[in-house]
Design a protein around this motif. Structure first.
Motif, mmCIF file in Angstrom:
data_model
loop_
_atom_site.group_PDB
_atom_site.id
_atom_site.type_symbol
_atom_site.label_atom_id
_atom_site.label_comp_id
_atom_site.label_asym_id
_atom_site.label_seq_id
_atom_site.Cartn_x
_atom_site.Cartn_y
_atom_site.Cartn_z
ATOM 1 N N GLY A 83 0.722 -1.155 -0.031
ATOM 2 C CA GLY A 83 0.016 -0.105 0.082
ATOM 3 C C GLY A 83 0.796 1.118 -0.021
ATOM 4 N N CYS A 84 0.293 2.248 0.136
ATOM 5 C CA CYS A 84 1.315 3.612 -0.010
ATOM 6 C C CYS A 84 0.719 4.549 1.374
ATOM 7 N N GLY A 85 1.552 5.111 1.933
ATOM 8 C CA GLY A 85 1.240 6.074 2.839
ATOM 9 C C GLY A 85 0.802 5.481 3.888
ATOM 10 N N THR A 86 -0.366 5.888 4.406
ATOM 11 C CA THR A 86 -1.101 5.509 5.688
ATOM 12 C C THR A 86 -1.417 4.125 5.280
ATOM 13 N N ALA A 87 -1.819 3.688 4.201
ATOM 14 C CA ALA A 87 -2.356 2.460 4.008
ATOM 15 C C ALA A 87 -0.924 1.247 4.186
ATOM 16 N N PHE A 88 0.282 1.948 3.861
ATOM 17 C CA PHE A 88 1.566 1.019 4.040
ATOM 18 C C PHE A 88 1.500 1.003 5.526
ATOM 19 N N VAL B 17 -3.638 -2.764 0.368
ATOM 20 C CA VAL B 17 -4.597 -1.970 1.212
ATOM 21 C C VAL B 17 -4.594 -0.638 0.620
ATOM 22 N N THR B 18 -5.772 -0.188 0.262
ATOM 23 C CA THR B 18 -6.041 1.084 -0.349
ATOM 24 C C THR B 18 -7.299 1.847 -0.018
ATOM 25 N N GLN B 19 -7.388 2.723 0.699
ATOM 26 C CA GLN B 19 -8.513 3.381 0.847
ATOM 27 C C GLN B 19 -9.432 3.777 -0.174
ATOM 28 N N SER B 20 -8.975 4.474 -0.992
ATOM 29 C CA SER B 20 -9.449 4.868 -2.433
ATOM 30 C C SER B 20 -9.760 3.875 -3.235
ATOM 31 N N GLY B 21 -8.907 3.009 -3.305
ATOM 32 C CA GLY B 21 -8.928 1.703 -4.304
ATOM 33 C C GLY B 21 -8.505 2.008 -5.601
ATOM 34 N N GLU B 22 -8.011 3.444 -5.874
ATOM 35 C CA GLU B 22 -7.443 4.118 -7.063
ATOM 36 C C GLU B 22 -6.317 4.461 -7.052
ATOM 37 N N THR B 23 -5.025 4.129 -6.256
ATOM 38 C CA THR B 23 -3.973 4.630 -6.134
ATOM 39 C C THR B 23 -3.010 4.029 -6.985
ATOM 40 N N ALA B 24 -2.500 4.624 -7.956
ATOM 41 C CA ALA B 24 -1.806 4.141 -9.054
ATOM 42 C C ALA B 24 -0.673 2.881 -8.674
ATOM 43 N N ALA C 204 -11.226 14.655 3.653
ATOM 44 C CA ALA C 204 -10.052 15.379 4.306
ATOM 45 C C ALA C 204 -8.804 14.619 3.712
ATOM 46 N N VAL C 205 -7.999 15.492 3.195
ATOM 47 C CA VAL C 205 -6.865 14.721 2.284
ATOM 48 C C VAL C 205 -5.998 13.861 3.420
ATOM 49 N N ALA C 206 -5.769 14.227 4.625
ATOM 50 C CA ALA C 206 -5.004 13.106 5.538
ATOM 51 C C ALA C 206 -6.228 12.282 5.845
ATOM 52 N N ALA C 207 -5.569 10.777 5.731
ATOM 53 C CA ALA C 207 -6.401 9.604 6.253
ATOM 54 C C ALA C 207 -6.484 9.540 7.676
ATOM 55 N N THR C 208 -7.690 9.223 8.236
ATOM 56 C CA THR C 208 -7.849 8.927 9.833
ATOM 57 C C THR C 208 -8.634 7.775 9.925
ATOM 58 N N LEU D 215 3.586 11.110 9.900
ATOM 59 C CA LEU D 215 3.046 11.338 8.868
ATOM 60 C C LEU D 215 1.812 12.436 8.865
ATOM 61 N N LYS D 216 1.055 11.905 9.861
ATOM 62 C CA LYS D 216 -0.119 13.179 10.135
ATOM 63 C C LYS D 216 0.501 14.525 10.157
ATOM 64 N N ILE D 217 1.483 14.542 11.193
ATOM 65 C CA ILE D 217 2.002 15.630 11.541
ATOM 66 C C ILE D 217 2.905 16.671 10.583
ATOM 67 N N LYS D 218 3.673 15.724 9.893
ATOM 68 C CA LYS D 218 4.236 16.355 8.555
ATOM 69 C C LYS D 218 3.304 16.753 7.589
ATOM 70 N N GLU D 219 2.175 16.068 7.316
ATOM 71 C CA GLU D 219 1.478 16.535 6.023
ATOM 72 C C GLU D 219 0.642 17.658 6.333
ATOM 73 N N ILE D 220 0.011 17.680 7.520
ATOM 74 C CA ILE D 220 -0.716 18.994 7.603
ATOM 75 C C ILE D 220 -0.324 20.143 8.416
HETATM 76 C C1 F6R Z 1 -1.981 10.317 4.437
HETATM 77 C C2 F6R Z 1 -2.817 9.723 3.169
HETATM 78 C C3 F6R Z 1 -1.860 9.123 2.056
HETATM 79 C C4 F6R Z 1 -2.645 8.034 1.640
HETATM 80 C C5 F6R Z 1 -1.768 7.187 0.405
HETATM 81 C C6 F6R Z 1 -2.370 5.910 0.060
HETATM 82 O O1 F6R Z 1 -2.824 10.888 5.241
HETATM 83 O O2 F6R Z 1 -3.749 9.911 3.086
HETATM 84 O O3 F6R Z 1 -0.780 8.637 2.463
HETATM 85 O O4 F6R Z 1 -2.752 6.743 2.642
HETATM 86 O O5 F6R Z 1 -1.841 8.030 -0.843
HETATM 87 O O6 F6R Z 1 -3.783 6.416 -0.700
HETATM 88 P P1 F6R Z 1 -5.004 5.127 -0.559
HETATM 89 O O7 F6R Z 1 -5.265 4.470 0.687
HETATM 90 O O8 F6R Z 1 -6.126 5.639 -1.035
HETATM 91 O O9 F6R Z 1 -4.172 3.946 -1.421
#
Ligand code: F6R
Length: 599
Positions: free
Chosen positions: A306-311, A352-359, A403-407, A477-482
């Motif tokens: 996954g990426c970012g939070t999902a990772f 793992v991907t919240q959006s299901g669209e992360t490239a 919100a852009v930051a995943a919670t 990551l949360k603290i960095k990004e926002i």
């Molecule tokens: C951080 C954040 C990003 C996403 C990442 C993966 O707050 O939102 O790091 O977690 O871009 O996105 P998804 O989960 O949609 O694949």
């Protein structure tokens, strides 16, 4: 990553397009624009900044065909010129994605582009290919391109149609009572149409509104290329595909844009989404109970990505699986896909991907599938590309995350992964019954002193061991990004191997201590940091750990296995409160967008 919306039909469409853009703004918000066409020409306005800047233009227009875009810059700075739509002669285009060979194509153009974008190069190429049929022009231009795209193109030669194409970028077509829509995200279409159609990978679609005197109903025609072929060749061997419309999926709750902040009783969407965690975990527990999974104990090697939070959720999963004695590799999707990995026989890729669209995550799924490896996705969006492409899916029920930051999605991902870990080794699944009320208690944690201590600091460490390290990374990551505060999530035991040199008087060191087995080591690390002048902040349910802190943050007492799901909540709160104290916007952090659909 950028939002597209378009319409052709019987009604003036400026209002629809503006409404769609507002809903897609969470995907990118550095510039926005709209273009409308009639036989008299193309009328376009685009501006740097928020969607609001093109509101009055959109609402004034009376045309019945138009396209609009909200941008997250990839090629060229965010400014008026680089904003979409691009207009050239009789054509206008909006584009999500990247044309990788744009520089080679640019050198062949007869007229110079005005912007720095790859998208305008594509538009010029389409114009050069035009011989009377817009769809053929788009098709011929795309055969010269490599990269990824979702595009919508209009021309005043054909004011009753929009031609769209997609490759590795999402696009959805919607049919409403008075016309046809296209959008990069189904959220944009809610309330506007009843049925949708998801164009397959590497396809072109022509949307045509009825010319009253000629036709009764709108027409949608499509052609598909060779799915998955990279480079231009895929589009060349096209064939018609079956255009199955399906009902617009019901989304769990309010679509972006969420109701105005004032009406939801919170200062920001991020804050509202943190407060929603108890509801989200309760719904996710229900969803997991209905999961349909393959025979997992037979799987020999598990890869989590996954990426970012999902990772970060994958990192927590790795520790859980290691504890269960199951071989596992957790790697960021961008690394996994580019690392020439050869999956061993009988592996499982968990994406793992919240959006299901992360490239990058989609590319990792495709890589695994190309090696006949089973894929399982954990996603929050049932109709997403990842959910469609993976062999199996576990759905989190975090609800729309604006919100852009995943919670809240992170808490639910951890639940799904802990559930999956148990299934992989044939153990009883975790009992989530008390989790909603425990999350409620964690949402109440007092972070005021922590925020005061971090205000005006220029850097910090977030430390943890094992699963707490995964949470430390996520908090950092949360603290960095926002908050735009450099913070590093670090394994506590590593500090003394170099990074301790950064610690000086007043340097904040935040530690997460939820596992009894880590208490002793964490206390040592905190003392080492303190003796060099660090200000210590500790999140724990154990008094013994809190006693080491200049600023203690008490966590609710729960079964240790569930603690990472709770411990992240005060960190999310610290990030949002610190961000507000710095007078920044947690919902729209600079340079970022939700759902990263470019590579
Ligand atoms: C951080 C954040 C990003 C996403 C990442 C993966 O707050 O939102 O790091 O977690 O871009 O996105 P998804 O989960 O949609 O694949």
């Amino acid at each position: 990553m950028c939002g597209i919306v378009g319409y052709t039909g019987k009604s003036p469409c400026g209002g629809f397009l503006y409404e769609g853009l507002k809903r897609l703004e969470y995907r990118g918000y550095d510039s926005a624009g709209a273009a409308f066409c009639t036989t008299e020409g193309i009328f376009c306005q685009k501006k740097r900044g928020k969607v609001q800047n093109v509101r009055s233009f959109c609402l004034r227009r009376r045309e019945t065909t138009g396209i609009a875009h909200t941008r997250w810059a990839t090629h060229g700075k965010p400014n008026d010129l680089n904003a979409h739509p691009h207009v050239f002669g009789h054509f206008a285009l909006v584009h999500n994605g990247i044309v990788e060979n744009a520089e080679a194509l640019r050198s062949q153009l007869l007229t110079p582009c005005r912007s720095e974008t790859d998208s305008e190069v594509l538009l010029h190429t389409i114009a050069a290919c035009y011989e009377g049929d817009l769809l053929q022009a788009v098709r011929n231009a795309l055969t010269q391109c490599s990269g990824s795209w979702a595009i919508a193109v209009i021309s005043d030669y054909h004011p009753e149609e929009i031609v769209c194409a997609r490759r590795q970028s999402p696009l959805v077509v919607g049919k409403g009572k008075n016309g046809i829509f296209v959008a990069s995200d189904v959220y944009a279409l809610h309330g506007l149409c009843e049925q949708i159609f998801l164009p397959p990978e590497d396809s072109l679609v022509r949307l045509r509104r009825p010319a009253a005197e000629r036709e009764e109903a709108e027409r949608i025609e499509g052609i598909a290329g060779d799915t998955g072929v990279t480079g231009g060749a895929g589009i060349a061997g096209v064939e018609a595909f079956d255009m199955q419309l399906s009902p617009l999926p019901v989304l769990p709750q309010a679509m972006p844009p969420m109701p105005p902040i004032q009406s939801i009783g919170h200062r920001t969407h991020m804050e509202a989404e943190i407060e929603e965690i108890p509801r989200a975990v309760s719904d996710t527990a229900r969803s997991l109970a209905q999961a349909n999974l393959p025979d997992l104990p037979k799987v020999q090697a598990v890869f989590a990505t996954g990426c970012g939070t999902a990772f970060h959720a994958c990192v927590a999963f790795r520790y859980r699986m290691q504890r269960y004695g199951k071989p596992i590799i957790a790697e960021q999707a961008g690394e996994l896909r580019s690392g020439c990995v050869r999956f061993p026989k009988n592996s499982l890729l968990v994406a793992v991907t919240q959006s299901g669209e992360t490239a990058d995550t989609l590319a990792a799924i495709r890589l695994a599938k190309s090696q006949n490896v089973q894929t399982l996705v954990i996603t929050n969006v049932r109709h997403s590309s990842a959910a469609r492409e993976a062999d199996f899916a576990l759905f989190t029920e975090a609800g729309t995350e604006t919100a852009v930051a995943a919670t809240k999605s992170f808490n639910c991902q951890l639940m799904a992964l802990y559930f999956l870990a148990a299934k992989c080794v044939g153990r009883p699944v975790p009992d989530f019954t008390d989790l909603p009320s425990l999350c409620e208690a964690a949402v109440e944690a007092d972070v005021t002193q922590a925020v005061k201590k971090l205000y005006k600091k220029r850097g910090m460490f977030c430390l943890g061991q094992n699963a707490d390290y995964a949470i430390a990374r996520e908090g950092a990551l949360k603290i960095k990004e926002i908050c735009y505060l450099f913070s590093e999530g670090y394994p506590a035991a590593e500090l003394k191997h170099g990074s301790l040199s950064l610690i000086e008087s007043g340097f904040p060191v935040l530690a997460i201590v939820t596992q009894k087995s880590a208490l002793k080591k964490m206390k040592n690390t905190l003392r080492e940091a303190k003796s060099r002048g660090a200000t210590t902040l500790v999140l724990s349910q154990y008094r013994e750990a809190l006693a080491e802190a200049d600023v203690p943050v008490l966590l609710p007492m729960a079964e240790e296995d569930l603690m990472p799901i709770l411990a992240v909540i005060p960190l999310q709160k610290i990030a949002v409160e610190l961000c507000l104290k710095k007078k920044l916007s947690p919902d729209y952090p600079r340079n970022l967008a939700k759902s990263v659909t470019v590579e």
